[in-house]
Motif scaffolding. Structure first.
Motif, PDB file in Angstrom:
ATOM      1  N   LEU A   4       0.828  -1.202   0.000  1.00 23.66           N
ATOM      2  CA  LEU A   4       0.000   0.000   0.000  1.00 23.66           C
ATOM      3  C   LEU A   4       0.864   1.253   0.000  1.00 23.66           C
ATOM      4  O   LEU A   4       0.628   2.189  -0.783  1.00 23.66           O
ATOM      5  N   ALA A   5       1.875   1.291   0.866  1.00 24.49           N
ATOM      6  CA  ALA A   5       2.747   2.461   0.948  1.00 24.49           C
ATOM      7  C   ALA A   5       3.497   2.670  -0.363  1.00 24.49           C
ATOM      8  O   ALA A   5       3.621   3.808  -0.855  1.00 24.49           O
ATOM      9  N   THR A   6       3.966   1.592  -0.951  1.00 26.66           N
ATOM     10  CA  THR A   6       4.693   1.703  -2.223  1.00 26.66           C
ATOM     11  C   THR A   6       3.780   2.250  -3.318  1.00 26.66           C
ATOM     12  O   THR A   6       4.158   3.150  -4.083  1.00 26.66           O
ATOM     13  N   GLY A   7       2.570   1.712  -3.396  1.00 24.63           N
ATOM     14  CA  GLY A   7       1.639   2.162  -4.417  1.00 24.63           C
ATOM     15  C   GLY A   7       1.245   3.612  -4.260  1.00 24.63           C
ATOM     16  O   GLY A   7       1.216   4.377  -5.231  1.00 24.63           O
ATOM     17  N   PRO A  42       0.108   6.497  -7.246  1.00 21.72           N
ATOM     18  CA  PRO A  42      -1.177   6.376  -6.539  1.00 21.72           C
ATOM     19  C   PRO A  42      -2.379   6.205  -7.460  1.00 21.72           C
ATOM     20  O   PRO A  42      -3.254   5.391  -7.188  1.00 21.72           O
ATOM     21  N   PHE A  43      -2.452   6.950  -8.554  1.00 24.07           N
ATOM     22  CA  PHE A  43      -3.652   6.879  -9.390  1.00 24.07           C
ATOM     23  C   PHE A  43      -3.774   5.519 -10.065  1.00 24.07           C
ATOM     24  O   PHE A  43      -4.818   4.868  -9.999  1.00 24.07           O
ATOM     25  N   THR A  44      -2.725   5.071 -10.725  1.00 25.99           N
ATOM     26  CA  THR A  44      -2.816   3.787 -11.428  1.00 25.99           C
ATOM     27  C   THR A  44      -2.845   2.619 -10.451  1.00 25.99           C
ATOM     28  O   THR A  44      -3.436   1.576 -10.744  1.00 25.99           O
ATOM     29  N   TYR A  45      -2.229   2.783  -9.276  1.00 25.19           N
ATOM     30  CA  TYR A  45      -2.255   1.712  -8.270  1.00 25.19           C
ATOM     31  C   TYR A  45      -3.678   1.498  -7.761  1.00 25.19           C
ATOM     32  O   TYR A  45      -4.171   0.367  -7.698  1.00 25.19           O
ATOM     33  N   LEU A  46      -4.358   2.583  -7.404  1.00 21.60           N
ATOM     34  CA  LEU A  46      -5.704   2.456  -6.852  1.00 21.60           C
ATOM     35  C   LEU A  46      -6.724   2.083  -7.932  1.00 21.60           C
ATOM     36  O   LEU A  46      -7.684   1.369  -7.664  1.00 21.60           O
ATOM     37  N   GLN A  47      -6.516   2.576  -9.135  1.00 19.16           N
ATOM     38  CA  GLN A  47      -7.452   2.317 -10.213  1.00 19.16           C
ATOM     39  C   GLN A  47      -7.239   0.937 -10.825  1.00 19.16           C
ATOM     40  O   GLN A  47      -8.178   0.297 -11.295  1.00 19.16           O
TER      41      GLN A  47
END
Length: 644
Positions: free
Chosen positions: A227-230, A235-240
């Motif tokens: 989670l911290a790395t993403g 952040p945008f592509t990690y969460l999406q």
């Protein structure tokens, strides 16, 4: 000098005029403002629903006056409100609101920017044309809005998955859930409205997770590290799980003679409910549409108002067309709507549209004469092939006086009737129904009535189907009765099955009582308690729910549930039953964070919330969930939400 004077007059008409239309804002001088909502149209019961009431869940009733309906409420100065009226159960956009924004469902919400309206009033009083010019400029162009939510959700088990007789409390998973939709609405150029919505991100990530057999599938250390790395690096592509996505696009051009609108994907067309039925619902545009409606120069001819539209579309994944002509003269309206969809195998040629198609013709009239109003609507198939038994109709009559009112409805729909773009809740095939909803107001502050509906077959074979739904209710406003600032409302819901061979003639479904108090103290503006009971085949759920609002802006929710079984329950039902349930939640609006709402809740064996909202989800005076919802589970959620 003349230019400044014209600018001042224009600003006064656009902004100042709205200030005195349906919303009045008064600076109280203590960092707060009193906002008065006014509704001057027809209706018996009018409430205000908005982002400050959790919309319909906490809608505020308006008081009837000699000039219509009125509601006064105090807000912090730095508050922007979105709202609509609900008139006799029907949602209505306030066309005279100071500002508006696309509601994402094909319509608009009224917008009240309190600080801006106060600034307009001060600029008008002082004659400051420069300030008015600046405020006028802020009314045009695209405005940014968002629905963004960040939350941590912990899920727990309150009984063993393998053996439901074993009770306990075990962590099942911990998740980080985030979504953000960015909205641009307003005008690209004068007379060129647009609405653009981008899905910035929308996803759920496991921080910790255990399988049903007890195996840890995601360790907390690994989940937090990922989670911290993403969040730090992408952040945008990690969460999406993908790049940001344009999901809702709508644009148009308004001229004197024609208004043009096109939309795609999630963008929803304007709903149509002119006569009785919702003939165009708020479903997604999918593959798009191109809409043509009559412009302002062709809308009014003296007392006659015309509404004409033609909409080629692919909302149903095929070449389609919906079109209508509606004429209103005084209190009378007539409308004809023709809907069609191509069923040809080749959807690439417009010339194939009428080779093979299906559709419907919908027509209706409505009018009012004094206290009496009536409406009739009819639907029949129009297709390239014959469709048997596909005709439906409905008639409504309403009488309203100061002390008595009643609504009567009759509808009948053959087995194959359908509405291409309409709402299936309004048109249900293979049934007829009779509705009678009388009410009395014997004295100011006391109202009682009963909503009743008889459902039977389309050909009125009462022996085959004869189900009567009953909902008696009473409402007591003790402010009007005795001068005390509280209300009590109660209702019950039950069925009578009179069909031949019915296994159970009478069935009691639910009941609810609500006690609501305002002006409790200087720091508690409102407090309410809801009691509800839901009845199932083998179980029933009693709920007691309290909601407390405070002046600092902290809203607290507390509830208890008691789930019991009856003599029809098997031993397995009893083993799985979770007797006790409760929840505790709170939210706080942080004005400094652009009206961000911080919220948290712990729920145990019941859940009146959803992961999507910070407020309660209610049906009547009970949770809008089934009796066994969340039985065997608990959840803790904490997060922030922005919705503006």
């Amino acid at each position: 000098m003349m230019k400044k004077m014209l600018s001042f007059i224009a600003a006064f008409l656009v902004l100042g005029g709205a200030l005195f239309a349906d919303v009045i804002v008064k600076d109280l001088g203590d960092g707060n403002a009193e906002v008065t909502f006014l509704y001057k149209g027809a209706g018996n019961e009018v409430v205000v629903a908005g982002d400050f009431t959790d919309w319909q869940n906490g809608a505020l009733p308006m008081t009837k006056t000699d000039n219509g309906f009125e509601l006064k409420k105090t807000f912090p100065m730095a508050t922007t409100l979105k709202y609509k009226f609900i008139v006799d159960g029907n949602w209505l956009f306030d066309a005279k609101s100071p500002d508006k924004t696309d509601d994402g469902f094909g319509g608009f919400n009224g917008v009240v920017d309190i600080a801006k309206l106060v600034a307009v009033e001060k600029a008008q009083a002082s004659g400051d044309t420069a300030a008015l010019d600046k405020l006028m400029a802020s009314q045009s162009g695209l405005k940014f809005g968002t629905y963004t939510q960040l939350a941590v959700i912990s899920n727990f088990l309150t009984r063993s998955v393998q053996d439901p007789t074993k009770k306990g409390f075990e962590t099942d998973s911990v998740q980080f859930k985030a979504k953000s939709y960015w909205k641009l609405s307003g005008t690209l150029l004068p007379d060129a409205p647009a609405y653009i919505e981008i899905r910035a991100f929308d996803g759920t990530k496991d921080i910790y997770k255990v399988s049903p057999t007890g195996t840890v599938t995601t360790k907390a250390e690994d989940g937090l590290n990922t989670l911290a790395t993403g969040l730090l690096f992408d952040p945008f592509t990690y969460l999406q799980g993908d790049r940001p996505y344009l999901g809702h696009f709508k644009a148009g051009l308004n001229t004197s003679y024609v208004n043009i609108e096109t939309a795609y994907n999630w963008a929803k067309p304007a709903t149509r409910s002119t006569i009785i039925w919702t003939t165009v619902k708020d479903s997604d545009s999918n593959d798009g549409y191109l809409q043509f409606t009559n412009g302002s120069a062709l809308q009014s001819f003296g007392d006659l108002k015309l509404d004409v539209g033609i909409v080629p579309n692919k909302s149903l994944s095929a070449m389609g067309l919906r079109s209508w002509v509606a004429a209103t003269y005084g209190d009378y309206t007539a409308e004809v709507q023709w809907d069609a969809k191509s069923t040809d195998a080749d959807q690439t040629k417009v010339t194939n549209f009428f080779k093979s198609y299906t559709g419907d013709l919908i027509a209706g009239v409505k009018g009012a004469y004094g206290p009496l109003s009536a409406a009739v609507q009819f639907i029949m198939p129009v297709a390239s092939t014959t469709i048997d038994k596909a005709i439906g109709y409905q008639a409504n009559v309403t009488y309203t006086s100061l002390m008595f009112g009643a609504t009567a409805k009759f509808g009948s729909f053959q087995p194959s009737v359908s509405s291409l773009y309409g709402n299936g809740d309004d048109i249900v095939n293979n049934q007829s129904f009779i509705v009678l909803n009388p009410w009395v107001l014997p004295m100011e502050g006391l109202k009682a009535g009963i909503d009743s509906k008889l459902n039977t077959t389309y050909d009125l074979k009462f022996a085959d189907k004869n189900l009567i739904n009953l909902k008696p209710y009473v409402s007591l406003d003790f402010d009007k009765l005795l001068g005390y600032t509280f209300t009590v409302d109660a209702y019950g819901m039950m069925d009578l099955d009179l069909a031949t061979g019915a296994s159970e003639t009478f069935k009691f479904n639910e009941a609810g009582v609500k006690y609501a108090m305002t002006e409790v103290s200087d720091i508690i503006p409102s407090f309410d308690v809801n009691y509800g009971i839901q009845m199932g085949d083998v179980k029933m759920l009693n709920t007691l729910m309290a909601n407390l609002a405070t002046k600092p802006g902290v809203n607290v929710n507390l509830g208890l549930g008691l789930r019991t079984t009856n003599d029809k329950a098997t031993q397995a039902d009893k083993d799985k039953n979770e007797l006790l349930a409760f929840y505790l939640g709170a939210n706080y609006k942080v004005a400094a964070l652009k009206n961000g709402v911080f919220y948290g809740a712990f729920v145990y064996n019941m859940d009146p919330y959803s992961d999507e909202t910070d407020g309660l989800s209610m049906s009547g005076y009970r949770p809008d969930k089934g009796i066994d919802d969340m039985a065997g589970y608990a959840k803790f959620r904490m997060g922030m939400k922005w919705d503006f």
